[in-house]
Design a protein around this motif. Sequence first.
Motif, PDB file in Angstrom:
ATOM      1  N   LYS A  49     -27.886 -52.003  28.617  1.00 28.15           N
ATOM      2  CA  LYS A  49     -28.087 -52.156  27.171  1.00 28.15           C
ATOM      3  C   LYS A  49     -29.028 -53.334  26.898  1.00 28.15           C
ATOM      4  N   LYS A  50     -28.741 -54.432  27.612  1.00 22.23           N
ATOM      5  CA  LYS A  50     -29.588 -55.634  27.423  1.00 22.23           C
ATOM      6  C   LYS A  50     -31.044 -55.342  27.740  1.00 22.23           C
ATOM      7  N   MET A  51     -31.272 -54.394  28.663  1.00 21.97           N
ATOM      8  CA  MET A  51     -32.661 -54.096  29.041  1.00 21.97           C
ATOM      9  C   MET A  51     -33.366 -53.239  27.984  1.00 21.97           C
ATOM     10  N   GLY A  52     -32.603 -52.776  26.983  1.00 20.59           N
ATOM     11  CA  GLY A  52     -33.271 -52.104  25.875  1.00 20.59           C
ATOM     12  C   GLY A  52     -32.843 -50.669  25.612  1.00 20.59           C
ATOM     13  N   ILE A  53     -31.784 -50.223  26.296  1.00 20.54           N
ATOM     14  CA  ILE A  53     -31.313 -48.848  26.028  1.00 20.54           C
ATOM     15  C   ILE A  53     -30.193 -48.928  24.978  1.00 20.54           C
ATOM     16  N   LYS A  54     -30.256 -48.024  24.000  1.00 18.35           N
ATOM     17  CA  LYS A  54     -29.248 -48.041  22.925  1.00 18.35           C
ATOM     18  C   LYS A  54     -27.875 -47.625  23.473  1.00 18.35           C
ATOM     19  N   GLU A  55     -26.821 -48.225  22.929  1.00 21.74           N
ATOM     20  CA  GLU A  55     -25.470 -47.854  23.361  1.00 21.74           C
ATOM     21  C   GLU A  55     -25.253 -46.358  23.099  1.00 21.74           C
ATOM     22  N   GLY A  56     -24.634 -45.651  24.035  1.00 22.18           N
ATOM     23  CA  GLY A  56     -24.417 -44.206  23.843  1.00 22.18           C
ATOM     24  C   GLY A  56     -24.506 -43.484  25.166  1.00 22.18           C
ATOM     25  N   PRO A  57     -24.530 -42.146  25.136  1.00 22.59           N
ATOM     26  CA  PRO A  57     -24.465 -41.350  26.376  1.00 22.59           C
ATOM     27  C   PRO A  57     -25.648 -41.579  27.319  1.00 22.59           C
ATOM     28  N   GLU A  58     -26.748 -42.091  26.787  1.00 25.59           N
ATOM     29  CA  GLU A  58     -27.919 -42.282  27.644  1.00 25.59           C
ATOM     30  C   GLU A  58     -27.635 -43.290  28.765  1.00 25.59           C
ATOM     31  N   ILE A  59     -26.804 -44.262  28.443  1.00 26.57           N
ATOM     32  CA  ILE A  59     -26.482 -45.279  29.471  1.00 26.57           C
ATOM     33  C   ILE A  59     -25.770 -44.603  30.645  1.00 26.57           C
ATOM     34  N   GLY A  60     -24.798 -43.731  30.332  1.00 25.28           N
ATOM     35  CA  GLY A  60     -24.076 -42.994  31.382  1.00 25.28           C
ATOM     36  C   GLY A  60     -25.041 -42.144  32.194  1.00 25.28           C
ATOM     37  N   LYS A  61     -25.993 -41.521  31.500  1.00 25.52           N
ATOM     38  CA  LYS A  61     -26.958 -40.656  32.189  1.00 25.52           C
ATOM     39  C   LYS A  61     -27.792 -41.482  33.180  1.00 25.52           C
ATOM     40  N   ILE A  62     -28.219 -42.671  32.714  1.00 27.12           N
ATOM     41  CA  ILE A  62     -29.027 -43.535  33.601  1.00 27.12           C
ATOM     42  C   ILE A  62     -28.196 -43.953  34.822  1.00 27.12           C
ATOM     43  N   MET A  63     -26.953 -44.300  34.568  1.00 27.02           N
ATOM     44  CA  MET A  63     -26.105 -44.729  35.699  1.00 27.02           C
ATOM     45  C   MET A  63     -25.929 -43.581  36.710  1.00 27.02           C
ATOM     46  N   SER A  64     -25.756 -42.357  36.196  1.00 28.28           N
ATOM     47  CA  SER A  64     -25.631 -41.206  37.107  1.00 28.28           C
ATOM     48  C   SER A  64     -26.905 -41.033  37.921  1.00 28.28           C
ATOM     49  N   LYS A  65     -28.034 -41.202  37.253  1.00 32.06           N
ATOM     50  CA  LYS A  65     -29.322 -41.044  37.964  1.00 32.06           C
ATOM     51  C   LYS A  65     -29.447 -42.100  39.061  1.00 32.06           C
ATOM     52  N   ILE A  66     -28.997 -43.318  38.734  1.00 34.11           N
ATOM     53  CA  ILE A  66     -29.088 -44.393  39.744  1.00 34.11           C
ATOM     54  C   ILE A  66     -28.263 -44.010  40.982  1.00 34.11           C
ATOM     55  N   ILE A  67     -27.080 -43.464  40.724  1.00 36.14           N
ATOM     56  CA  ILE A  67     -26.236 -43.065  41.873  1.00 36.14           C
ATOM     57  C   ILE A  67     -26.930 -41.969  42.686  1.00 36.14           C
ATOM     58  N   GLU A  68     -27.536 -41.020  41.986  1.00 35.91           N
ATOM     59  CA  GLU A  68     -28.258 -39.951  42.710  1.00 35.91           C
ATOM     60  C   GLU A  68     -29.397 -40.534  43.548  1.00 35.91           C
ATOM     61  N   LYS A  69     -30.116 -41.508  42.965  1.00 39.19           N
ATOM     62  CA  LYS A  69     -31.242 -42.125  43.705  1.00 39.19           C
ATOM     63  C   LYS A  69     -30.729 -42.902  44.911  1.00 39.19           C
ATOM     64  N   ARG A  70     -29.578 -43.522  44.734  1.00 42.83           N
ATOM     65  CA  ARG A  70     -28.997 -44.227  45.893  1.00 42.83           C
ATOM     66  C   ARG A  70     -28.638 -43.202  46.977  1.00 42.83           C
ATOM     67  N   TRP A  71     -28.100 -42.071  46.550  1.00 45.29           N
ATOM     68  CA  TRP A  71     -27.664 -41.012  47.475  1.00 45.29           C
ATOM     69  C   TRP A  71     -28.833 -40.510  48.318  1.00 45.29           C
ATOM     70  N   ILE A  72     -30.028 -40.396  47.692  1.00 43.78           N
ATOM     71  CA  ILE A  72     -31.168 -39.901  48.484  1.00 43.78           C
ATOM     72  C   ILE A  72     -32.011 -41.060  49.049  1.00 43.78           C
TER      73      ILE A  72
END
Length: 393
Positions: A347-370
């Motif tokens: 959020k501090k980096m500029g993403i609005k509070e809401g489902p987008e934060i969860g989506k970004i976190m999921s993407k980060i996990i996927e990127k870690r996975w690959i």
Amino acid sequence: MRRINLPKKQRNILKIVGELAKKMNYFAYLVGGPVRDLLLGRTSQDIDIVCIGDVRKLAKRFSNEINGKLIYHHDFPNATVKFKGGKIDFVTARSEKYPKNKVGLPKVKKTNDIVVDLKRRDFTFNAIACDLLPDCFGNLLDPFGGLNDCYKRLIRILHPDSFREDPTRIFRAIRFMMELDFSLEHDTEKYLKRDLKYTRKLTHDRLWKEIKLCLKNGASILKLLKNYRVLDVLDLNFPDDSFLERVDIGAVQFGVNFVNTYIISLCENKNLNSLGFDNKFKQQMDYLRKIDNKRLRNVEIIHELLYLEDYSLLYLFGKYPENSIIIENLFDNRGELKCELSGKDIKKMGIKEGPEIGKIMSKIIEKRWIGKISNKKDEEEFVIKYIVVGNDS
Ligand code: ATP
């Protein structure tokens, strides 16, 4: 009269029990598994004592004598005494009467006759008692010829209706074949085959408890259960050889207990709601049923894999050899598959509070996975790129 030589450590403690029983005008016997194991030269952890008299008073006196910890059980008057170096279960001698023509629990009554207590037992080798009173210490009571069956390594029931009365004995017989390297006596084998159908009448709890005890012995017991048609009668799947081999390998490689893995495989063709499993286990099976080779290769599968228990991952390892590397990778790197940035950080980096934060976190996990993200700095760079480019590429 046959006598048995008890190992020194057990002998000293059992002599105390016998002397106390004599003082109290009771009888006390070592029975069941420990006697059988001693006769077979196996070490037995359990000490089960049958008492004719007030079992709780005997257990209490014994506990005081050796400074043990006394635990009373609420079912039949039974007690356990724990002490440094072991524990003893004290049970009251009892008779059991099973309902006629249906599978169910027996009516249990106290008895003053040890032979009546031995008569309720499953097999002749488990129906031998060892007297503990001082004058006859070590004498064996063997009313059903268990000693002879031990020498011949035979599993023999005490009467033809034994398996029908309690079909868990069918699993016990097959388990003892494996664990003791015994064979079924001719008539016992005949009655076991005849009464297989009664295993269907067992409650889920009793059935799965016995199957789990069997499965502790590994894949070879599955072959016995199949050969004796137990799996057929219960409409359970027999896992193929390559699955069993891979589960064996995986269990050692990942240090995972395979019992639940086998159970999942046994139930592959069953309706999940017909099995009596708890919600957690049912949910694991439900996740697994939605996974296949194709989905395993999809990066988004990681979110489902992270919900799986070790035994479920072992199942996937056994079932999908083409993708076993994915499961190996997961066992090795599961600890790192989380987002170091918190929702607040993003959020501090500029993403609005809401489902987008969860989506970004999921993407980060996927990127870690690959392997495209491996630390917090990579995560921050990913979020910046996401903000600038407007997508996750
Ligand atoms: P192990 O501990 O190696 O499985 P065990 O024979 O000690 O073997 P338990 O389940 O602890 O197994 O049972 C103790 C004793 O109770 C048995 O030796 C047997 O005499 C009796 N018993 C257990 N289950 C049954 C049963 N289903 N029907 C009749 N007797 C049984």
